[in-house]
Write a protein that holds these residues in place. Structure first.
Motif, short mmCIF file in Angstrom:
data_model
loop_
_atom_site.label_atom_id
_atom_site.label_comp_id
_atom_site.label_asym_id
_atom_site.label_seq_id
_atom_site.Cartn_x
_atom_site.Cartn_y
_atom_site.Cartn_z
N SER A 212 0.83 -1.21 0.00
CA SER A 212 0.00 0.00 0.00
C SER A 212 0.86 1.25 0.00
CB SER A 212 -0.95 0.00 1.19
OG SER A 212 -0.21 0.05 2.38
N SER A 213 2.01 1.18 0.68
CA SER A 213 2.92 2.34 0.63
C SER A 213 3.32 2.63 -0.80
CB SER A 213 4.19 2.05 1.43
OG SER A 213 3.98 2.19 2.78
N ARG B 194 0.57 4.25 -2.70
CA ARG B 194 0.37 5.65 -2.30
C ARG B 194 1.42 6.54 -2.92
NH1 ARG B 194 0.92 5.54 3.31
NH2 ARG B 194 2.99 6.46 3.07
N THR C 298 0.76 7.22 -6.53
CA THR C 298 -0.27 8.24 -6.75
C THR C 298 0.29 9.62 -6.54
OG1 THR C 298 -1.36 6.79 -5.16
CG2 THR C 298 -2.76 8.28 -6.42
N ASP D 283 7.11 10.66 0.61
CA ASP D 283 5.70 11.03 0.62
C ASP D 283 5.51 12.41 1.25
OD1 ASP D 283 2.81 9.91 2.40
OD2 ASP D 283 2.95 10.61 0.34
#
Lengths: 421, 451
Positions: free
Chosen positions: A371-372, A375, A378, B426
């Protein structure tokens, strides 16, 4: 007045009607404001779920003037009902009015000293006003303020978890991040708090504002708690005003950070005692105390790197605690919080430090990594999209074109030097 | 005295016994024998023998240094007496006055202020200076390069003998413009190096050494040995122990006693070994020091140091550290190495500890404390600081007093790093997008205001 009401009732059907209605209402706005005291009975004739736009204008005019205590509670009810039943598309046509209505709602709720009443309606209001979940509205900070005052932090977390990319007003962002930071601190989610406060401190601003100063103070303390250190310089992308001035404005905190990095708990505690009033006046004393206790934690963590087993007496000596009992309490707390892995043997008074049992072999871990990756992909795509948009933006091209040097007449670029829109 | 060939020191060793030096400085033995005896040893320093190794100004400076740092009055006076004698042979009245002040009439009427001698020397100096100046002017008008160079050289020597080091340096440097052959350049460099070392300006030393080494002609072995010594000293002062060790170890055995104005071969051996122990790893130590045939000649002069390094290599740390401890008091009297002794010793000790623990999975700390002649608690502290500095990969079991080697699990560490990097990326990208948005908004605001 009555004519206006009938028009609202008639023209609230389709989208094009609503647009024409909006023009009418804009023209009638001043007269509405002039007769604000006469308006409340007309509100009953309108249905908020169908005639949202008209109702909004009327409501805005009603609440424009000063409000007494008795009126306040009835208004609060009306507005709350309106917010829950209004139609999102219609109110998005007049966002300013909606925002001012909600702000007055917040003021009245505070006047009544019942911030809890305002939390749920404000949340609905945000959801209806937002164009997408990445959009920050002026209502976000108001909502967070209500959550803070009413101490219901959990509801706030659902909003905070969303990533923000579009901002209308920088001031909203500052307040939002500052309040968000405070809520995260309250929930002990220091990583999130650090993120939010970092956004305030490094946001582009031409002059340093008070919100940034307060945020910086908290940022230092949270950084000490979470990371055990405070980077003395702000990153390069922080605005130059911030880089120059923030440290001088928050002098006692910067000194606290440097005293922390020396590693001596006694010095730290004396410094805190000496400057207690300053910390208290900023309402940061609790956070400061947390920072001091985090120092013990950090020292104990360092011990896990060098020792396999250690007696409680030794731990107490090395970490400068007063007795083995205190050392035991600290270690126990840290084991419970999952900050270290250890077992306490009370018979010998020994603590045995263990390795992190995570082997990275379970299904959950694989899912987490998967999932990391998703993410990150995206986010990366988003970055590319934004880059493309930016390079097609006429304003950007104009500026880039203006600043391009012309070396050669033959060097004919596609972008002319002066590009007038 | 005449420098006897030092290639038969072993015979002398056997004759005098390897262990130590006679305490009584018997002046009847020849200076050569004294030069071959182990001077820098664990025993108390034999000042006369020590001073015999050097000549010129450095001898006097070293004696003054010893007198300054030795608390033992008898040794102090001995050193000062020798300094006085040496100074009387020279022309340096300033140092003479200093030494007399230090003696403070404690050595009797023969060793008090000889004002007449000072005045005479000064007068002679002035006369000589005038003579040199007139000669130099004459040469300058004649524009004969060689004589100008010799003139400046003489000036340099004159200033050096009288202790005016700055002027001496300037004069030597001035000869540079008049040097025609490489020999001249080398002579100039050597003189400049000598004066710089005396002045303590080791940056000049390095530059002149490199200048001398760049001459197109091949250097004769003695000169190159001298230059390497000087370079080694410069690196030592700059605390670059690895480079210093390398330089000292490259000094050829031809040096002998020819560089007595600066350094003795015993010093080369000692400095080289100490720096090497503190900075080389095992392979380098074996190749460059233990198997180095040339260096063996120097090591024979200081048998304690030789024993020291053999013990270290064969892991007899207790005796190695014992030798080090014995040498310390004498090393503190040496002008070049005295302020580096502590650092070097600490480094050698840490290296010994690291080397001891390296081959084992678990080590009993009690045995280790015995090997290093320290208490278990003290050893624990030292190990803790080494582990925190990440020089030993191990963990201490404080309950059973055992040290366990610990090798980081690469796989887990990689996974952790990956997750962390992902999170950081991130965060960075999100905050960057937000900031870009804010900037765009601000820019739009400004643009719209302009329009």
């Amino acid at each position: 007045m009555e004519g206006l009401v009938t028009q609202i009732q008639g023209l609230s059907g389709t989208a094009s009607d609503v647009l024409s209605l909006q023009n009418l209402l804009k023209q009638a706005d001043d007269s509405l404001h002039a007769e604000s005291t006469r308006l409340p009975p007309f509100l009953d004739q309108l249905d908020p779920s169908k005639h949202s736009l008209g109702y909004l204008y009327f409501l805005e005019a009603c609440t424009a003037g000063p409000v007494t205590q008795e009126q306040a509670s009835s208004f609060v009810l009306t507005i709350a009902r309106f917010i829950s039943s209004c139609v999102a598309e219609q109110i998005r046509l007049a966002p300013d009015k909606f925002i001012s209505v909600c702000k007055r709602f917040k003021d009245q709720v505070l006047l009544l000293e019942e911030p809890l009443r305002g939390v749920a309606p404000m949340l609905t209001a945000i959801r209806k006003l937002q164009l997408s979940s990445e959009h920050l509205t002026a209502l976000h900070p108001e909502f967070l303020l209500l959550c803070l005052l009413s101490k219901c932090y959990k509801t706030a977390l659902s909003i905070l978890d969303e990533d923000i990319f579009e901002v209308d007003q920088p001031r909203d962002l500052f307040l939002y991040c500052y309040y968000g930071g405070m809520i995260s601190i309250g929930q002990k989610q220091f990583r999130k708090a650090l993120e939010l406060l970092h956004n305030v401190v490094t946001a582009p601003m031409s002059t340093v504002n008070a919100i940034a100063v307060e945020a910086f103070k908290k940022y230092i303390l949270v950084s000490l708690i979470h990371h055990g250190q405070f980077p003395t310089n702000l990153p390069k992308y922080a605005s130059s005003g911030a880089q120059r001035n923030l440290k001088t404005l928050c002098q006692p905190y910067v000194e606290l950070a440097s005293s922390y990095s020396n590693g001596k708990i006694a010095d730290l505690e004396t410094y805190v005692e000496a400057n207690k009033d300053k910390f208290e006046s900023d309402n940061n004393l609790g956070l400061v105390k947390q920072a001091v206790s985090s120092m013990y934690k950090r020292n104990i963590q360092r011990l896990t790197q060098t020792y396999l087993t250690l007696s409680l007496q030794d731990i107490a000596n090395r970490v400068q605690l007063n007795s083995p009992k205190e050392a035991e309490m600290h270690v126990l707390q840290m084991i419970k919080d999952g900050e270290i892995y250890a077992t306490i043997n009370q018979k010998d008074g020994m603590v045995r430090f263990l390795e992190d049992p995570e082997q990275y072999k379970t299904c959950e871990m694989i899912e987490r990594i998967g999932s990391s990756i998703q993410r990150l992909m995206t986010v990366s795509k988003k970055l590319n999209v934004m880059d493309e948009l930016m390079s097609c933006d006429p304003l950007y091209l104009a500026k880039a074109g203006r600043e391009r040097q012309r070396f050669d007449f033959d060097d004919f670029d596609n972008v002319p030097p002066r590009y007038n829109i | 005295m005449d420098g006897e060939d030092i290639s038969n020191p072993l015979m002398e060793m056997c004759a005098n016994g390897i262990a130590g030096v006679d305490d009584a400085p018997s002046s009847s033995t020849s200076t050569t024998e004294r030069k071959n005896r182990p001077i820098i040893s664990g025993e108390q320093l034999d000042i006369e023998a020590y001073a015999g190794l050097y000549s010129g100004r450095t001898k006097i400076k070293r004696l003054i240094f010893i007198a300054h740092h030795r608390d033992n009055t008898a040794m102090q006076l001995e050193a000062l007496r020798m300094a006085y004698d040496e100074l009387k042979k020279g022309e340096n009245t300033q140092l003479f006055r200093e030494v007399v002040q230090k003696i403070d009439d404690r050595l009797g009427p023969n060793y008090s202020m000889d004002a007449a001698w000072c005045a005479m020397v000064d007068r002679k100096a002035d006369q000589r200076k005038d003579k040199l100046e007139s000669e130099l002017n004459a040469y300058r008008t004649n524009l004969i390069k060689e004589s100008i160079r010799m003139g400046y050289n003489d000036f340099g020597d004159f200033y050096y003998a009288h202790g005016a080091l700055g002027d001496a340096f300037k004069s030597y440097v001035r000869t540079r413009d008049y040097c025609t052959t490489s020999k001249h350049i080398i002579q100039m460099c050597l003189s400049a190096i000598l004066v710089s070392i005396e002045m303590g300006q080791f940056t000049h030393v390095t530059s002149y050494v490199s200048k001398a080494e760049q001459t197109p002609e091949a250097l004769d072995p003695i000169t190159s040995a001298k230059l390497r010594c000087a370079a080694g000293l410069a690196h030592l002062e700059a605390k670059k122990y690895k480079l210093a060790a390398r330089k000292f170890l490259e000094v050829g055995p031809e040096l002998g006693n020819s560089y007595g104005e600066v350094i003795a071969p015993q010093d080369v051996a000692t400095y080289g070994v100490l720096c090497a122990l503190a900075s080389f790893d095992r392979t380098e130590l074996k190749n460059k020091v233990i198997d180095n045939i040339n260096f063996r000649n120097f090591l024979e002069l200081v048998p304690e140091v030789r024993e020291l390094i053999n013990d270290f290599y064969s892991s007899h740390y207790a005796s190695c550290l014992e030798y080090l401890g014995n040498l310390k008091s004498n090393l503190m009297l040496d002008i070049h190495i005295h302020d580096h002794v502590e650092t070097l010793y600490d480094q050698i000790r840490s290296k010994a500890l690291i080397q001891y623990t390296h081959p084992f999975v678990s080590v009993d700390m009690r045995m280790m404390a015995d090997a290093f002649k320290t208490s278990v608690a003290g050893l624990e502290k030292e190990l803790e600081s080494l582990i925190t500095d990440n020089q030993i990969q191990a963990r201490i079991d404080s309950h059973n007093k055992i040290l366990y080697a610990r090798h980081a699990d690469q796989r887990n560490a990689t996974f952790q790093r990956v997750l962390q990097t992902g999170n950081e990326f991130d965060w960075d990208v999100r905050t960057m997008l937000l900031r870009a948005n804010l900037l765009k908004h601000e820019y739009n605001l400004r643009a719209s205001r302009k329009i």
